[in-house]
Motif scaffolding. Sequence first.
Motif, PDB file in Angstrom:
ATOM      1  N   VAL A  30       0.867  -1.181   0.000  1.00 47.66           N
ATOM      2  CA  VAL A  30       0.000   0.000   0.000  1.00 47.66           C
ATOM      3  C   VAL A  30       0.900   1.225   0.000  1.00 47.66           C
ATOM      4  N   TYR A  31       0.704   2.099  -0.986  1.00 49.83           N
ATOM      5  CA  TYR A  31       1.519   3.297  -1.160  1.00 49.83           C
ATOM      6  C   TYR A  31       0.591   4.508  -1.089  1.00 49.83           C
ATOM      7  N   GLY A  32       0.786   5.353  -0.086  1.00 48.18           N
ATOM      8  CA  GLY A  32      -0.038   6.544   0.064  1.00 48.18           C
ATOM      9  C   GLY A  32       0.803   7.799   0.014  1.00 48.18           C
ATOM     10  N   GLN A  33       0.329   8.778  -0.746  1.00 49.13           N
ATOM     11  CA  GLN A  33       1.041  10.040  -0.861  1.00 49.13           C
ATOM     12  C   GLN A  33       0.176  11.175  -0.338  1.00 49.13           C
ATOM     13  N   SER A  34       0.776  12.050   0.461  1.00 48.06           N
ATOM     14  CA  SER A  34       0.141  13.264   0.941  1.00 48.06           C
ATOM     15  C   SER A  34      -1.207  12.951   1.602  1.00 48.06           C
ATOM     16  N   LEU A  35      -2.280  13.557   1.138  1.00 47.53           N
ATOM     17  CA  LEU A  35      -3.612  13.296   1.689  1.00 47.53           C
ATOM     18  C   LEU A  35      -3.974  11.819   1.569  1.00 47.53           C
ATOM     19  N   GLY A  36      -3.540  11.198   0.480  1.00 48.08           N
ATOM     20  CA  GLY A  36      -3.797   9.764   0.298  1.00 48.08           C
ATOM     21  C   GLY A  36      -3.142   8.905   1.356  1.00 48.08           C
ATOM     22  N   GLY A  37      -2.064   9.389   1.955  1.00 46.78           N
ATOM     23  CA  GLY A  37      -1.397   8.639   3.012  1.00 46.78           C
ATOM     24  C   GLY A  37      -2.219   8.564   4.281  1.00 46.78           C
ATOM     25  N   VAL A  38      -2.735   9.690   4.727  1.00 43.10           N
ATOM     26  CA  VAL A  38      -3.542   9.695   5.952  1.00 43.10           C
ATOM     27  C   VAL A  38      -4.825   8.892   5.740  1.00 43.10           C
ATOM     28  N   ILE A  56       3.879  -0.946   3.844  1.00 42.54           N
ATOM     29  CA  ILE A  56       3.136   0.305   3.726  1.00 42.54           C
ATOM     30  C   ILE A  56       4.170   1.389   3.439  1.00 42.54           C
ATOM     31  N   VAL A  57       3.943   2.160   2.392  1.00 44.29           N
ATOM     32  CA  VAL A  57       4.835   3.277   2.068  1.00 44.29           C
ATOM     33  C   VAL A  57       4.019   4.555   2.212  1.00 44.29           C
ATOM     34  N   MET A  58       4.494   5.449   3.057  1.00 45.02           N
ATOM     35  CA  MET A  58       3.847   6.733   3.263  1.00 45.02           C
ATOM     36  C   MET A  58       4.793   7.829   2.795  1.00 45.02           C
ATOM     37  N   ASP A  59       4.391   8.528   1.758  1.00 49.89           N
ATOM     38  CA  ASP A  59       5.220   9.525   1.090  1.00 49.89           C
ATOM     39  C   ASP A  59       4.629  10.917   1.307  1.00 49.89           C
ATOM     40  N   SER A  60       5.355  11.758   2.039  1.00 51.59           N
ATOM     41  CA  SER A  60       4.973  13.165   2.223  1.00 51.59           C
ATOM     42  C   SER A  60       3.584  13.311   2.832  1.00 51.59           C
ATOM     43  N   THR A  61       3.302  12.554   3.861  1.00 52.89           N
ATOM     44  CA  THR A  61       1.954  12.558   4.429  1.00 52.89           C
ATOM     45  C   THR A  61       1.936  13.090   5.854  1.00 52.89           C
ATOM     46  N   PHE A  62       0.801  12.985   6.487  1.00 51.03           N
ATOM     47  CA  PHE A  62       0.569  13.497   7.834  1.00 51.03           C
ATOM     48  C   PHE A  62      -0.419  12.587   8.546  1.00 51.03           C
ATOM     49  N   MET A  63      -0.604  12.799   9.855  1.00 46.70           N
ATOM     50  CA  MET A  63      -1.528  11.964  10.620  1.00 46.70           C
ATOM     51  C   MET A  63      -2.744  12.726  11.124  1.00 46.70           C
ATOM     52  N   TYR A  65      -5.512  15.884  10.296  1.00 46.39           N
ATOM     53  CA  TYR A  65      -6.058  16.883   9.382  1.00 46.39           C
ATOM     54  C   TYR A  65      -5.982  18.276  10.008  1.00 46.39           C
ATOM     55  N   LYS A  66      -6.285  18.360  11.291  1.00 45.59           N
ATOM     56  CA  LYS A  66      -6.237  19.654  11.980  1.00 45.59           C
ATOM     57  C   LYS A  66      -4.832  20.256  11.940  1.00 45.59           C
ATOM     58  N   GLN A  67      -3.848  19.455  12.264  1.00 43.76           N
ATOM     59  CA  GLN A  67      -2.472  19.944  12.284  1.00 43.76           C
ATOM     60  C   GLN A  67      -2.007  20.345  10.887  1.00 43.76           C
ATOM     61  N   ALA A  68      -2.300  19.515   9.892  1.00 43.46           N
ATOM     62  CA  ALA A  68      -1.904  19.836   8.515  1.00 43.46           C
ATOM     63  C   ALA A  68      -2.600  21.107   8.032  1.00 43.46           C
ATOM     64  N   PRO A 116       7.426  21.878   0.624  1.00 45.03           N
ATOM     65  CA  PRO A 116       6.715  23.145   0.732  1.00 45.03           C
ATOM     66  C   PRO A 116       5.223  22.987   1.035  1.00 45.03           C
ATOM     67  N   THR A 117       4.706  21.777   0.983  1.00 43.55           N
ATOM     68  CA  THR A 117       3.270  21.552   1.158  1.00 43.55           C
ATOM     69  C   THR A 117       2.936  20.921   2.506  1.00 43.55           C
TER      70      THR A 117
END
Length: 167
Positions: A30-38, A56-63, A65-68, A116-117
Amino acid sequence: DQANVNDDSLTALNLAYKFHEQNGCGKFIVYGQSLGGVIAMRALADWDMRENVKLIVMDSTFMSYKQAGRQALSKHWLTWIFQPLAWVLVSDEYASYKVIDKIRNPLLVIHDRLDPTVNFSNGEDLFKAYKGPKDHWDYSFGSHIGYFTIPGLEQNRKRFVEYLEQK
């Protein structure tokens, strides 16, 4: 809303896994990027077949929504004043930090220190919070989800393929 997105993600996981099984594919990753990661991390926590995920690969993501959201609003002088609204208007009901302890599959976090994002600290937070086997790759190119598009592309792809072969 987040509940419907999570339902769609579970449907996608089920369909992908069914295809994987029917076609005798190799490892299920499973590979998730950015919003797709969370979104992917939350869906994996709710998915009853998650033990079959080899990586599981998480690329440039966050945990969170509030913090991001708060971090995104703080990046520009015009929106900086509105950053507290992220805590009020954005829901963390389906945030992955709430369920990350349910997942123990091998994890690879990839994040640009100069993203930058999505702030690099988000990738660090994910890596620190994760209790299963994990690796963290960082780079400093100033890109978002750019590991496979930055100079050195072939070297990065080779490293990734070799990593997959080990898992």
